[in-house]
Design a protein around this motif. Structure first.
Motif, PDB file in Angstrom:
ATOM      1  N   PHE A  98      -2.655   1.948 -13.681  1.00  0.00           N
ATOM      2  CA  PHE A  98      -3.547   2.726 -14.548  1.00  0.00           C
ATOM      3  C   PHE A  98      -4.974   2.734 -13.996  1.00  0.00           C
ATOM      4  O   PHE A  98      -5.597   3.785 -13.890  1.00  0.00           O
ATOM      5  CB  PHE A  98      -3.509   2.149 -15.964  1.00  0.00           C
ATOM      6  N   ALA A  99      -5.478   1.568 -13.623  1.00  0.00           N
ATOM      7  CA  ALA A  99      -6.843   1.469 -13.085  1.00  0.00           C
ATOM      8  C   ALA A  99      -6.957   2.193 -11.744  1.00  0.00           C
ATOM      9  O   ALA A  99      -7.978   2.835 -11.465  1.00  0.00           O
ATOM     10  CB  ALA A  99      -7.244   0.006 -12.934  1.00  0.00           C
ATOM     11  N   GLY A 100      -5.918   2.103 -10.939  1.00  0.00           N
ATOM     12  CA  GLY A 100      -5.937   2.767  -9.640  1.00  0.00           C
ATOM     13  C   GLY A 100      -6.000   4.276  -9.744  1.00  0.00           C
ATOM     14  O   GLY A 100      -6.508   4.951  -8.843  1.00  0.00           O
ATOM     15  N   MET A 101      -5.489   4.810 -10.840  1.00  0.00           N
ATOM     16  CA  MET A 101      -5.533   6.252 -11.030  1.00  0.00           C
ATOM     17  C   MET A 101      -6.970   6.751 -11.031  1.00  0.00           C
ATOM     18  O   MET A 101      -7.294   7.735 -10.359  1.00  0.00           O
ATOM     19  CB  MET A 101      -4.838   6.650 -12.334  1.00  0.00           C
ATOM     20  N   ALA A 102      -7.831   6.070 -11.754  1.00  0.00           N
ATOM     21  CA  ALA A 102      -9.235   6.489 -11.851  1.00  0.00           C
ATOM     22  C   ALA A 102      -9.922   6.408 -10.493  1.00  0.00           C
ATOM     23  O   ALA A 102     -10.675   7.308 -10.119  1.00  0.00           O
ATOM     24  CB  ALA A 102      -9.964   5.640 -12.879  1.00  0.00           C
ATOM     25  N   SER A 103      -9.635   5.339  -9.760  1.00  0.00           N
ATOM     26  CA  SER A 103     -10.297   5.173  -8.464  1.00  0.00           C
ATOM     27  C   SER A 103      -9.835   6.215  -7.443  1.00  0.00           C
ATOM     28  O   SER A 103     -10.562   6.525  -6.506  1.00  0.00           O
ATOM     29  CB  SER A 103     -10.081   3.759  -7.918  1.00  0.00           C
ATOM     30  N   ARG A 104      -8.635   6.775  -7.636  1.00  0.00           N
ATOM     31  CA  ARG A 104      -8.126   7.807  -6.733  1.00  0.00           C
ATOM     32  C   ARG A 104      -8.329   9.215  -7.279  1.00  0.00           C
ATOM     33  O   ARG A 104      -7.903  10.192  -6.666  1.00  0.00           O
ATOM     34  CB  ARG A 104      -6.636   7.571  -6.457  1.00  0.00           C
ATOM     35  N   GLY A 105      -8.945   9.322  -8.446  1.00  0.00           N
ATOM     36  CA  GLY A 105      -9.196  10.633  -9.034  1.00  0.00           C
ATOM     37  C   GLY A 105      -7.964  11.288  -9.615  1.00  0.00           C
ATOM     38  O   GLY A 105      -7.901  12.510  -9.736  1.00  0.00           O
ATOM     39  N   VAL A 106      -6.977  10.482  -9.995  1.00  0.00           N
ATOM     40  CA  VAL A 106      -5.757  11.011 -10.613  1.00  0.00           C
ATOM     41  C   VAL A 106      -5.963  10.999 -12.122  1.00  0.00           C
ATOM     42  O   VAL A 106      -6.193   9.940 -12.705  1.00  0.00           O
ATOM     43  CB  VAL A 106      -4.523  10.150 -10.235  1.00  0.00           C
ATOM     44  N   PRO A 107      -5.915  12.156 -12.758  1.00  0.00           N
ATOM     45  CA  PRO A 107      -6.178  12.196 -14.201  1.00  0.00           C
ATOM     46  C   PRO A 107      -5.064  11.545 -15.019  1.00  0.00           C
ATOM     47  O   PRO A 107      -3.889  11.654 -14.685  1.00  0.00           O
ATOM     48  CB  PRO A 107      -6.266  13.699 -14.505  1.00  0.00           C
ATOM     49  N   ALA A 108      -5.468  10.863 -16.058  1.00  0.00           N
ATOM     50  CA  ALA A 108      -4.518  10.238 -16.987  1.00  0.00           C
ATOM     51  C   ALA A 108      -4.354  11.144 -18.203  1.00  0.00           C
ATOM     52  O   ALA A 108      -5.313  11.747 -18.673  1.00  0.00           O
ATOM     53  CB  ALA A 108      -5.027   8.868 -17.419  1.00  0.00           C
ATOM     54  N   THR A 109      -3.123  11.223 -18.687  1.00  0.00           N
ATOM     55  CA  THR A 109      -2.834  12.018 -19.878  1.00  0.00           C
ATOM     56  C   THR A 109      -2.672  11.092 -21.076  1.00  0.00           C
ATOM     57  O   THR A 109      -2.710   9.864 -20.945  1.00  0.00           O
ATOM     58  CB  THR A 109      -1.525  12.812 -19.692  1.00  0.00           C
ATOM     59  N   LEU A 110      -2.440  11.679 -22.224  1.00  0.00           N
ATOM     60  CA  LEU A 110      -2.158  10.897 -23.428  1.00  0.00           C
ATOM     61  C   LEU A 110      -0.922  10.027 -23.213  1.00  0.00           C
ATOM     62  O   LEU A 110      -0.905   8.861 -23.608  1.00  0.00           O
ATOM     63  CB  LEU A 110      -1.960  11.830 -24.628  1.00  0.00           C
TER      64      LEU A 110
END
Length: 96
Positions: free
Chosen positions: A71-83
């Motif tokens: 989950f944290a890695g998503m933000a650092s790679r610019g991968v958007p998180a959904t609901l």
């Protein structure tokens, strides 16, 4: 996913997510984690769907630390998180 790579068939994020999710729903979450590890080792960038599926796999395995790392890695790679991504991460914390 490995067979696709051997046959030089392009696999996208949804393909990866489907492979991970199929393993999770078949209750072979260890295999799902192996798929995630393999994709990471090959430096395949996971998209939103694949990351959400990976978080679900770690949640089923009771590994909230790895779920939150994805989950944290998503933000650092610019991968958007959904609901759904947020719900999977919360569920992993609840069960861990």
């Amino acid at each position: 996913v490995e067979d696709m790579a051997l046959r030089r068939v392009a696999a996208g994020g949804r393909t990866h997510a489907a492979a991970i999710s199929a393993c999770v729903w078949a209750s072979v979450w260890k295999r799902a984690i192996d798929v995630v590890s393999d994709l990471n080792a090959r430096r395949v960038g996971l998209d939103t769907y694949a990351c959400t599926a990976a978080i679900g796999a770690y949640e089923r395995a009771g590994d909230w630390v790895e779920a939150l790392a994805v989950f944290a890695g998503m933000a650092s790679r610019g991968v958007p998180a959904t609901l759904l991504t947020h719900n999977a991460a919360i569920s992993a914390c609840e069960k861990g």
